[in-house]
Design an enzyme around this catalytic site. Structure first.
Site, short mmCIF file in Angstrom:
data_model
loop_
_atom_site.label_atom_id
_atom_site.label_comp_id
_atom_site.label_asym_id
_atom_site.label_seq_id
_atom_site.Cartn_x
_atom_site.Cartn_y
_atom_site.Cartn_z
CE LYS A 197 12.17 59.72 -10.69
NZ LYS A 197 13.17 59.03 -11.50
CE LYS A 250 7.92 68.86 -14.59
NZ LYS A 250 8.91 68.53 -15.62
CG HIS A 284 10.35 66.38 -10.64
ND1 HIS A 284 9.08 65.97 -10.93
CD2 HIS A 284 10.99 66.44 -11.84
CE1 HIS A 284 8.95 65.79 -12.25
NE2 HIS A 284 10.10 66.08 -12.81
CE LYS A 300 17.58 69.57 -17.66
NZ LYS A 300 17.01 68.23 -17.55
CG HIS A 317 8.43 61.38 -13.62
ND1 HIS A 317 8.72 62.66 -13.99
CD2 HIS A 317 9.63 60.77 -13.51
CE1 HIS A 317 10.03 62.81 -14.12
NE2 HIS A 317 10.61 61.66 -13.83
CD GLU A 346 18.27 66.05 -14.95
OE1 GLU A 346 17.37 65.20 -15.05
OE2 GLU A 346 18.17 67.20 -15.41
CG ASP A 405 -7.10 70.29 -35.90
OD1 ASP A 405 -6.48 70.86 -36.80
OD2 ASP A 405 -7.20 70.73 -34.72
C1 BG6 Z 1 11.48 65.95 -16.13
C2 BG6 Z 1 12.22 67.19 -16.56
O1 BG6 Z 1 10.27 66.26 -15.52
O2 BG6 Z 1 12.28 65.22 -15.21
C3 BG6 Z 1 13.57 66.86 -17.14
O3 BG6 Z 1 11.43 67.89 -17.52
C4 BG6 Z 1 14.37 65.99 -16.17
O4 BG6 Z 1 14.30 68.04 -17.44
C5 BG6 Z 1 13.53 64.80 -15.74
O5 BG6 Z 1 15.54 65.56 -16.82
C6 BG6 Z 1 14.23 63.97 -14.68
O6 BG6 Z 1 13.50 62.81 -14.44
P1 BG6 Z 1 14.22 61.46 -13.97
O7 BG6 Z 1 13.11 60.53 -13.68
O8 BG6 Z 1 15.10 61.04 -15.08
O9 BG6 Z 1 15.02 61.85 -12.74
#
Ligand code: BG6
Length: 474
Positions: free
Chosen positions: A177, A143, A235, A321, A173, A211, A85
């Site tokens: 890229k 994040k 992002h 989305k 992330h 997306e 825990d």
């Molecule tokens: C994430 C989000 O940080 O990034 C997601 O929480 C999103 O909602 C994703 O789909 C997109 O990442 P990538 O690398 O697939 O473009």
């Protein structure tokens, strides 16, 4: 391994979703490249044994990218597991024991931010992060880093109680890229870019992150988050900074990060009048979503970068989305030339950075049509096109960088706070949420209220073979 390289990787939330989808594949990839040879300690409360943990790693790799037998054997040998825990000091004493002689562990908090304080405090108290023999520990955090400015400041204070800023690696992330970083390289490695990449020639810049899927079972998380917090504040602001920053005078991490922070400083807080929020129909039926939720699954906004270079050039950002395609693309439109040529096909020049799924850098131009008549056609000059970039996965890159102590691709304290400052006014404003059908480009209100001069450019699902002949820009 250098003296500053982390000598162990600890990841909290080891039995969770992120570990399953991203971390194990990244670890295997690091091993294949010869970039990982230190113990990897998973921490979680699942009542598991090390064998079960290894089986989970195997299962994760089978589903996400495939198992490489040799690399997996090596990974298995590096894996350790501490079950317990996060509230219990004994968990951290067990971790310290598992770390053995490691003095520079990197602690990756792949856990909800609500748990940061407890974990960080225990790390400090048990000699896992500070104290004799453990002076260069690092912490890697995921994040979302907070949900507004105040909470981000609180999180920063929590981390700083144990870790100095230089030891904190906040993951976004998108910074891992390659096509995102290529924006910076393309701008500063090519002298032809500089004369036009400014308010004198660029009329507007737009960034779309589309997306074609919904919240994918993450309703409970998403309903606390929404598109602005989920992808725009982090992002897409990172892409914006790469587009708008000044050339750094040196290439060290702090000089580069200074330039990015300067872009954010030049952006006034968002005006709710320059935002349209949308929600796809059917969102309210998603598991974990409040039946009367007003959370946006789509947002389009306009902002200003009041710097010398960009003053007066509107920047537009759109993310959603369940849109028609999955693609992230930037389109910068040039001002029209004062030409005497009159032709209905005459289009505005543009620069297009396609970030995903393929990477393309292209410039839209007008030429005489081959027919010979005085008709023009629009073409693209392709600087670079990689259909399926053979590159390091973002998580592999950022984890590797954090372990070597290179902070360039991480969000600094002042950066995250300034990014929240910009979006805070619209997060508080409770603007209307308009419905849109799945598969549409957001609600129709967008085109009336937040639309770039010449309109939105909708990225194609795929950059086709004939994408050189383009008729997309205004
Ligand atoms: C994430 C989000 O940080 O990034 C997601 O929480 C999103 O909602 C994703 O789909 C997109 O990442 P990538 O690398 O697939 O473009």
């Amino acid at each position: 391994m250098t003296d500053s390289h982390s000598d162990a990787l600890v990841f909290f939330g080891a039995t969770g979703d992120l570990a399953y989808k991203k971390i194990f594949p990244a670890l295997q990839a690091m091993i294949k490249r010869g970039h990982l040879s230190v113990p990897v300690v998973g921490v979680a409360k699942a009542g598991w044994s090390l064998e079960q943990f290894r089986a989970r790693a195997h299962d994760s790799l089978e589903k996400h990218g495939g198992v490489d037998a040799a690399a997996f054997t090596k990974l298995s040998g590096l894996l350790r597991y501490v079950d317990g825990d996060y509230q219990d000091p004994a968990t951290f004493q067990a971790l310290r024991k598992e770390l053995g002689s490691a003095e520079r562990p990197a602690h990756y908090l792949a856990i909800p931010p609500a748990l940061f304080e407890t974990v960080v405090e225990h790390l400090g108290k048990t000699g896992c992060a500070a104290g004799p023999g453990c002076n260069e520990a690092r912490v890697i955090v995921e994040k979302p880093f907070g949900h507004d400015l105040a909470s981000a400041q609180e999180l920063n204070a929590i981390l700083h109680a144990v870790f100095p800023e230089s030891a904190i690696f906040r993951i976004d992330h998108y910074l891992g890229k390659q096509p995102v970083n290529n924006v910076v390289v393309f701008r500063f490695a090519n002298s032809f870019m500089e004369p036009f990449w400014n308010r004198n020639y660029i009329e507007s810049v737009q960034i779309t992150m589309a997306e074609d899927f919904g919240v994918q079972g993450r309703g409970a998380f998403y309903d606390q988050t929404g598109a602005i917090r989920d992808v725009i504040q982090n992002h897409l602001f990172q892409i914006l900074c790469n587009l708008a920053m000044e050339p750094p005078v040196r290439t060290d991490s702090e000089t580069i990060r200074d330039e990015k922070v300067k872009v954010l400083k030049a952006i006034p807080g968002l005006d709710p009048a320059n935002l349209v929020r949308g929600q796809f129909r059917g969102y309210l039926e998603e598991k974990g979503v409040a039946p009367d939720s007003k959370v946006e699954t789509f947002a389009a906004l306009r902002l200003e970068v009041d710097s010398w270079r960009w003053k007066g050039v509107p920047f537009y950002i759109r993310a959603g989305k369940n849109l028609p395609v999955t693609s992230t693309e930037v389109l910068a439109r040039f001002r029209r030339p004062p030409t005497v040529i009159r032709d209905s096909a005459l289009s505005q020049n543009y620069l297009r950075f396609r970030i995903s799924p393929e990477m393309t850098i292209a410039m839209g131009a007008t030429v005489l049509a081959p027919s010979g008549a005085m008709n023009s056609e629009n073409v693209e000059m392709i600087a670079s096109h990689r259909p399926r970039p053979e590159e390091m996965e973002a998580y592999e890159r950022v984890l590797g960088d954090a372990m070597t102590g290179d902070a360039t691709l991480f969000a600094r304290e002042d950066y995250v706070e300034d990014a929240w400052r910009i979006v805070d006014p619209v997060l508080r404003a409770a603007t209307p949420v308009y419905g849109y059908e799945k598969g549409a480009w957001g609600p129709s209100e967008v085109d009336q209220k937040v639309s770039p001069p010449g309109g939105w450019h909708n990225p194609a699902a795929e950059d086709q073979e004939d994408f050189r002949v383009a008729a997309q820009a205004g």
